[in-house]
Write a protein that holds these residues in place. Structure first.
Motif, PDB file in Angstrom:
ATOM      1  N   GLY A   1      10.337   2.020  -5.360  1.00 29.92           N
ATOM      2  CA  GLY A   1       9.450   0.921  -5.721  1.00 29.92           C
ATOM      3  C   GLY A   1       8.620   0.398  -4.569  1.00 29.92           C
ATOM      4  O   GLY A   1       7.404   0.217  -4.686  1.00 29.92           O
ATOM      5  N   LEU A   2       9.248   0.155  -3.420  1.00 28.37           N
ATOM      6  CA  LEU A   2       8.539  -0.439  -2.295  1.00 28.37           C
ATOM      7  C   LEU A   2       7.482   0.494  -1.719  1.00 28.37           C
ATOM      8  O   LEU A   2       6.434   0.055  -1.241  1.00 28.37           O
ATOM      9  CB  LEU A   2       9.541  -0.834  -1.199  1.00 28.37           C
ATOM     10  N   SER A   3       7.738   1.796  -1.794  1.00 34.67           N
ATOM     11  CA  SER A   3       6.786   2.757  -1.213  1.00 34.67           C
ATOM     12  C   SER A   3       5.530   2.906  -2.055  1.00 34.67           C
ATOM     13  O   SER A   3       4.537   3.468  -1.588  1.00 34.67           O
ATOM     14  CB  SER A   3       7.452   4.124  -1.047  1.00 34.67           C
ATOM     15  N   THR A   4       5.554   2.401  -3.284  1.00 33.22           N
ATOM     16  CA  THR A   4       4.392   2.561  -4.164  1.00 33.22           C
ATOM     17  C   THR A   4       3.155   1.921  -3.564  1.00 33.22           C
ATOM     18  O   THR A   4       2.105   2.547  -3.444  1.00 33.22           O
ATOM     19  CB  THR A   4       4.683   1.948  -5.552  1.00 33.22           C
ATOM     20  N   MET A   5       3.280   0.645  -3.165  1.00 32.73           N
ATOM     21  CA  MET A   5       2.117  -0.068  -2.636  1.00 32.73           C
ATOM     22  C   MET A   5       1.728   0.436  -1.256  1.00 32.73           C
ATOM     23  O   MET A   5       0.550   0.581  -0.955  1.00 32.73           O
ATOM     24  CB  MET A   5       2.394  -1.571  -2.595  1.00 32.73           C
ATOM     25  N   PHE A   6       2.722   0.740  -0.392  1.00 35.18           N
ATOM     26  CA  PHE A   6       2.292   1.170   0.944  1.00 35.18           C
ATOM     27  C   PHE A   6       1.925   2.651   0.996  1.00 35.18           C
ATOM     28  O   PHE A   6       1.538   3.178   2.041  1.00 35.18           O
ATOM     29  CB  PHE A   6       3.248   0.733   2.072  1.00 35.18           C
TER      30      PHE A   6
ATOM     31  N   CYS B   1      -4.021   5.442   0.659  1.00 37.78           N
ATOM     32  CA  CYS B   1      -4.608   6.546  -0.099  1.00 37.78           C
ATOM     33  C   CYS B   1      -6.082   6.260  -0.414  1.00 37.78           C
ATOM     34  O   CYS B   1      -6.904   7.172  -0.461  1.00 37.78           O
ATOM     35  CB  CYS B   1      -3.812   6.735  -1.391  1.00 37.78           C
ATOM     36  N   PHE B   2      -6.423   4.982  -0.597  1.00 40.82           N
ATOM     37  CA  PHE B   2      -7.786   4.619  -1.003  1.00 40.82           C
ATOM     38  C   PHE B   2      -8.600   3.966   0.106  1.00 40.82           C
ATOM     39  O   PHE B   2      -9.821   4.014   0.085  1.00 40.82           O
ATOM     40  CB  PHE B   2      -7.732   3.670  -2.206  1.00 40.82           C
ATOM     41  N   SER B   3      -7.933   3.319   1.033  1.00 46.39           N
ATOM     42  CA  SER B   3      -8.650   2.587   2.075  1.00 46.39           C
ATOM     43  C   SER B   3      -8.339   3.188   3.440  1.00 46.39           C
ATOM     44  O   SER B   3      -7.168   3.348   3.805  1.00 46.39           O
ATOM     45  CB  SER B   3      -8.241   1.116   2.044  1.00 46.39           C
ATOM     46  N   LYS B   4      -9.391   3.515   4.187  1.00 48.28           N
ATOM     47  CA  LYS B   4      -9.231   4.195   5.475  1.00 48.28           C
ATOM     48  C   LYS B   4      -9.817   3.351   6.609  1.00 48.28           C
ATOM     49  O   LYS B   4     -10.311   2.249   6.383  1.00 48.28           O
ATOM     50  CB  LYS B   4      -9.947   5.559   5.439  1.00 48.28           C
TER      51      LYS B   4
ATOM     52  N   LEU C   1      -1.168  -1.987   4.479  1.00 48.11           N
ATOM     53  CA  LEU C   1      -2.365  -2.405   5.225  1.00 48.11           C
ATOM     54  C   LEU C   1      -2.361  -1.795   6.621  1.00 48.11           C
ATOM     55  O   LEU C   1      -3.388  -1.295   7.104  1.00 48.11           O
ATOM     56  CB  LEU C   1      -2.407  -3.933   5.331  1.00 48.11           C
ATOM     57  N   TYR C   2      -1.195  -1.824   7.269  1.00 50.99           N
ATOM     58  CA  TYR C   2      -1.069  -1.264   8.615  1.00 50.99           C
ATOM     59  C   TYR C   2      -1.332   0.240   8.608  1.00 50.99           C
ATOM     60  O   TYR C   2      -2.068   0.768   9.459  1.00 50.99           O
ATOM     61  CB  TYR C   2       0.327  -1.573   9.155  1.00 50.99           C
ATOM     62  N   LEU C   3      -0.751   0.941   7.645  1.00 46.06           N
ATOM     63  CA  LEU C   3      -0.903   2.398   7.585  1.00 46.06           C
ATOM     64  C   LEU C   3      -2.331   2.823   7.250  1.00 46.06           C
ATOM     65  O   LEU C   3      -2.758   3.915   7.617  1.00 46.06           O
ATOM     66  CB  LEU C   3       0.062   2.976   6.548  1.00 46.06           C
ATOM     67  N   SER C   4      -3.061   1.970   6.562  1.00 44.09           N
ATOM     68  CA  SER C   4      -4.436   2.328   6.169  1.00 44.09           C
ATOM     69  C   SER C   4      -5.399   2.297   7.357  1.00 44.09           C
ATOM     70  O   SER C   4      -6.456   2.927   7.318  1.00 44.09           O
ATOM     71  CB  SER C   4      -4.938   1.363   5.094  1.00 44.09           C
ATOM     72  N   ARG C   5      -5.050   1.544   8.397  1.00 44.47           N
ATOM     73  CA  ARG C   5      -5.910   1.353   9.582  1.00 44.47           C
ATOM     74  C   ARG C   5      -7.252   0.718   9.222  1.00 44.47           C
ATOM     75  O   ARG C   5      -8.224   0.834   9.963  1.00 44.47           O
ATOM     76  CB  ARG C   5      -6.123   2.673  10.326  1.00 44.47           C
ATOM     77  N   SER C   6      -7.297   0.058   8.080  1.00 49.36           N
ATOM     78  CA  SER C   6      -8.529  -0.610   7.654  1.00 49.36           C
ATOM     79  C   SER C   6      -8.681  -1.949   8.380  1.00 49.36           C
ATOM     80  O   SER C   6      -7.745  -2.440   9.015  1.00 49.36           O
ATOM     81  CB  SER C   6      -8.499  -0.860   6.141  1.00 49.36           C
ATOM     82  N   THR C   7      -9.857  -2.537   8.254  1.00 50.87           N
ATOM     83  CA  THR C   7     -10.089  -3.891   8.759  1.00 50.87           C
ATOM     84  C   THR C   7      -9.509  -4.862   7.738  1.00 50.87           C
ATOM     85  O   THR C   7      -9.933  -4.898   6.581  1.00 50.87           O
ATOM     86  CB  THR C   7     -11.596  -4.160   8.940  1.00 50.87           C
TER      87      THR C   7
END
Length: 395
Positions: A90-95, A100-103, A122-128
């Motif tokens: 469950g927890l891995s779904t959002m992270f 997957c969509f935001s880089k 958010l951290y894994l996406s490296r997005s602003t």
């Protein structure tokens, strides 16, 4: 760790066993009372006999079993979306879904009260990442206005709003109708975590979209854990076919993890079937929430931070000591007193050092449709006594 975590010695139902003693359990998100439900157990038993325990492979590498496809189709049908995708945890779904969509270079506007799973995504996406004040639509509008005016010349940047339907760290419900208006005005996409609202909010348990009267297609992607209302495990994303297909190729939690054990997918299907046939479960849950909310509304030294319709009743100190450590000690003493003296099990929302949530900590009670009126009354009386004793001694 200052304290050893309590260990349950039986199923995490409305009543459970701790240290060989039966207690009333408000620490498990068993919203519909499905833990130990006969139909879910029968479904799991049949699936175990047919498929065994695990799948022994990721979905794209011989880990896809027919019951996974059935479960995805059942979720999509229930919510009225084109397609769904299952995750093993469950927890891995959002992270997994967020990066997957935001880089890098993309922009995510997010509520400051989101849980750690979203923070990690958010951290894994490296997005602003830009935070707005918790559940504050004026703050959200000002944030979107500022971002839009500063990025007028940049056309290729993807922009998202991320929120929870029911915030785990406050028990508050997001005003989705207002978020959608702002999304459409400023041309953002919305990612919504419905882990604590799926199976709970709305007249038939279809979540925040039904509760707010918003067409489900207005939300670009909905994620949820199945470990709460459905009393199974794993998570899902649901939305347009394009959003779902993209995850099958690019989402790390889906591509690299062994797929969800088949018996859990079978249990999820059965749980949704039972919910659809028994809408009175939603009514019972709402009644229990209202009774607990009313019973705790005048508790001395504590105040309810959550929304009245939320399945998470969240109690905070009316006056903070000024130290998170001291606040935590007071709240844990209240919870310990309720457990030792009255056999009422509640938990404090303590956070790990990784969790950067900016909201105050509190006592979190998960309400279940399976709680009896005497359970709710006992919890209210116990917490009032405990708060009075602990906080008066502190003063």
């Amino acid at each position: 760790m200052q304290r050893e975590p309590l260990v349950l010695e039986s199923a995490a139902g409305p009543h459970t066993i701790i240290n060989s003693k039966e207690v009333v359990n408000f620490a498990s998100a068993n919203y519909l009372g499905f833990i130990g439900h006969e139909q879910l157990l029968n479904s799991c038993t049949s699936a175990l006999e047919k498929y065994g325990v695990g799948s022994c492979g990721p979905r794209g590498f011989y880990g896809t079993i027919d019951v996974h496809l059935d479960c995805e189709a059942r979720i999509a049908k229930f919510l009225g979306t084109p397609d769904s995708i299952l995750y093993s945890y469950g927890l891995s779904t959002m992270f997994s879904a967020i990066p997957c969509f935001s880089k890098k270079g993309d922009i995510i506007v997010v509520d400051e009260g989101v849980h750690w799973g979203i923070q990690n995504g958010l951290y894994l996406s490296r997005s602003t990442v830009v935070y707005f004040k918790h559940n504050d639509m004026e703050s959200l509008q000002n944030t979107l206005e500022k971002i839009t005016s500063e990025n007028k010349r940049i056309k290729k940047v993807r922009r998202y709003i991320v929120a929870e339907a029911v915030y785990q760290n406050s028990g508050q419900i997001a005003p989705l109708d207002e978020i959608i208006k702002l999304k459409e005005k400023y041309r953002f996409r919305v990612l919504l975590d419905e882990s604590n609202s799926f199976g709970v909010l709305g007249s038939s348990g279809r979540g925040l979209t039904e509760y707010c009267g918003v067409p489900v297609e207005k939300v670009d992607l909905i994620t949820a854990s199945m470990g709460h209302a459905l009393a199974t495990e794993g998570g899902f994303c649901t939305g347009s076919a394009r959003f779902i297909d993209h995850q099958r190729l690019s989402s790390s939690g889906y591509v690299f993890s062994a797929s969800l054990p088949p018996y859990l997918a079978s249990a999820a299907i059965t749980a949704i079937d039972v919910l659809e046939k028994n809408p009175d479960l939603i009514s019972k849950l709402k009644e229990n929430i209202a009774k607990l909310w009313t019973g705790l509304s005048d508790i001395q030294g504590l105040s309810i931070a959550s929304t009245p319709e939320s399945p998470i009743v969240y109690l905070r100190l009316e006056t903070s000591t000024g130290s998170v450590k001291d606040d935590l000690k007071l709240l844990e003493d209240i919870a310990d007193h309720a457990l030792k003296e009255d056999s009422v099990f509640v938990v404090v929302s303590k956070r790990s050092t990784l969790d950067k949530c900016r909201l105050p900590i509190g006592i979190r009670l998960f309400v279940s449709a399976a709680h009896s009126e005497s359970d709710l009354l006992k919890a209210c009386e116990s917490l009032k006594r405990a708060a009075k004793i602990v906080l008066v001694n502190h003063i």
